[in-house]
Design an enzyme around this catalytic site. Structure first.
Site, PDB file in Angstrom:
ATOM      1  N   LYS A 228       0.819  -1.209   0.000  1.00 44.05           N
ATOM      2  CA  LYS A 228       0.000   0.000   0.000  1.00 44.05           C
ATOM      3  C   LYS A 228       0.857   1.266   0.000  1.00 44.05           C
ATOM      4  CE  LYS A 228      -3.777  -2.255   2.506  1.00 44.05           C
ATOM      5  NZ  LYS A 228      -4.641  -2.366   1.321  1.00 44.05           N
ATOM      6  N   SER A 229       2.152   1.127  -0.242  1.00 44.99           N
ATOM      7  CA  SER A 229       3.029   2.290  -0.205  1.00 44.99           C
ATOM      8  C   SER A 229       3.718   2.492  -1.543  1.00 44.99           C
ATOM      9  CB  SER A 229       4.089   2.124   0.889  1.00 44.99           C
ATOM     10  OG  SER A 229       5.137   1.286   0.428  1.00 44.99           O
TER      11      SER A 229
END
Length: 295
Positions: A228-229
């Site tokens: 998610k980064s």
């Protein structure tokens, strides 16, 4: 019983370093046990699927020397199995149709109460929920140790088939692990909380529960899961050794001084020690280091 493990990615993008850690950990565990290693593409959420991602993931795994021992299976091809499992649960009184939305459940903290709070609208298909039995579920995890959760109290009745007709993850993974005779599930610790729900389903369906091993997650500097980064960039299939060595270090394993993917993996398999896998989350490589290792 012959050891059978698996890696089951969702086709929502390319293979990044966090996914490589999970794939390598499951592959090493299977190879060290002298067993089989399978790959299953969990493509039951068409809205999130990236066209061609499943094929790209399989090709990238092969470039890293991680080749499955059986043909790759896609969950989207098994909807009849999932529908049959839902029908069995409903016939036994363990599942029921539900049209409650997230906003309907918001006053209850997202926890489904004893009865549905929203009637099924005319012409709209309802989801199917599992009627969760009361009582704690406990299991021994190969990395995380003893885990106990009262699913009814913490999660409540959960969805096993969505209103769009697709199976929910919890049901599909249970049905497929049983169909493929998976003896141990090795995956990331982000799914540790899902395991008690899956054990409940296995018990109600009369399916065996595999052993469990949840690997530490790769997090970015802000503590977010790597997927998610902005560090979730694809690993380099044309230069796999740096990322393989970084993944071994992350898993607490000895990194053999070998050149070439086959030699490195062979030596890593011979030295593989599950007891060295960190229970918590090791320090993840920083932004610059991560880029050197995976790109």
């Amino acid at each position: 019983m012959t050891y059978r493990g698996r890696f089951a990615p969702s086709p929502t993008g390319s293979l990044h370093f966090g996914s490589l850690v999970a794939a390598l950990g499951s592959w090493l565990r299977a190879r060290a046990a002298g067993g089989a290693w399978l790959v299953r593409i969990e493509d039951i959420d068409p809205a999130r699927e990236v066209a061609g991602a499943g094929e790209t993931i399989v090709a990238t795994l092969a470039a890293f020397g991680l080749r499955p021992d059986e043909p790759v299976r896609r969950q989207s091809e098994g909807r009849d199995r999932y529908d049959a499992a839902v029908a069995r649960l409903e016939a036994a009184g363990h599942a029921y149709p539900c049209a409650c939305s997230r906003s309907d459940l918001a006053p209850f903290g997202g926890h489904h109460p004893a009865r549905c709070v929203a009637p099924a609208p005319a012409g709209r298909h309802a989801a199917m929920r599992l009627r969760v039995p009361a009582g704690p579920v406990a299991f021994e995890d190969g990395v995380q140790g003893r885990v106990t959760q009262d699913v009814a109290a913490v999660v409540g009745d959960f969805v096993i088939r969505r209103a769009d007709g697709w199976p929910a993850y919890q049901l599909a993974v249970v049905v497929d692990d049983a169909a493929q005779a998976i003896s141990e599930v090795v995956r990331g610790a982000d799914l540790l909380d899902s395991t008690p729900r899956q054990i409940v389903l296995q018990r109600l369906l009369g399916l065996p529960s595999p052993a469990w091993m949840h690997l530490p997650l790769v997090l970015d500097a802000d503590g977010r899961k790597l997927g998610k980064s902005d560090l979730a960039r694809p690993v380099r299939a044309d230069d796999p050794l740096p990322a393989l060595r970084a993944a071994l270090r992350f898993l607490g394993q000895d990194v053999p001084r070998r050149s070439g993917v086959p030699a490195l993996l062979s030596a890593a398999t011979a030295r593989f020690d599950p007891a060295c896998i960190p229970r918590g989350t090791p320090a993840a490589p920083g932004r610059d280091a991560a880029q050197r290792e995976v790109s």
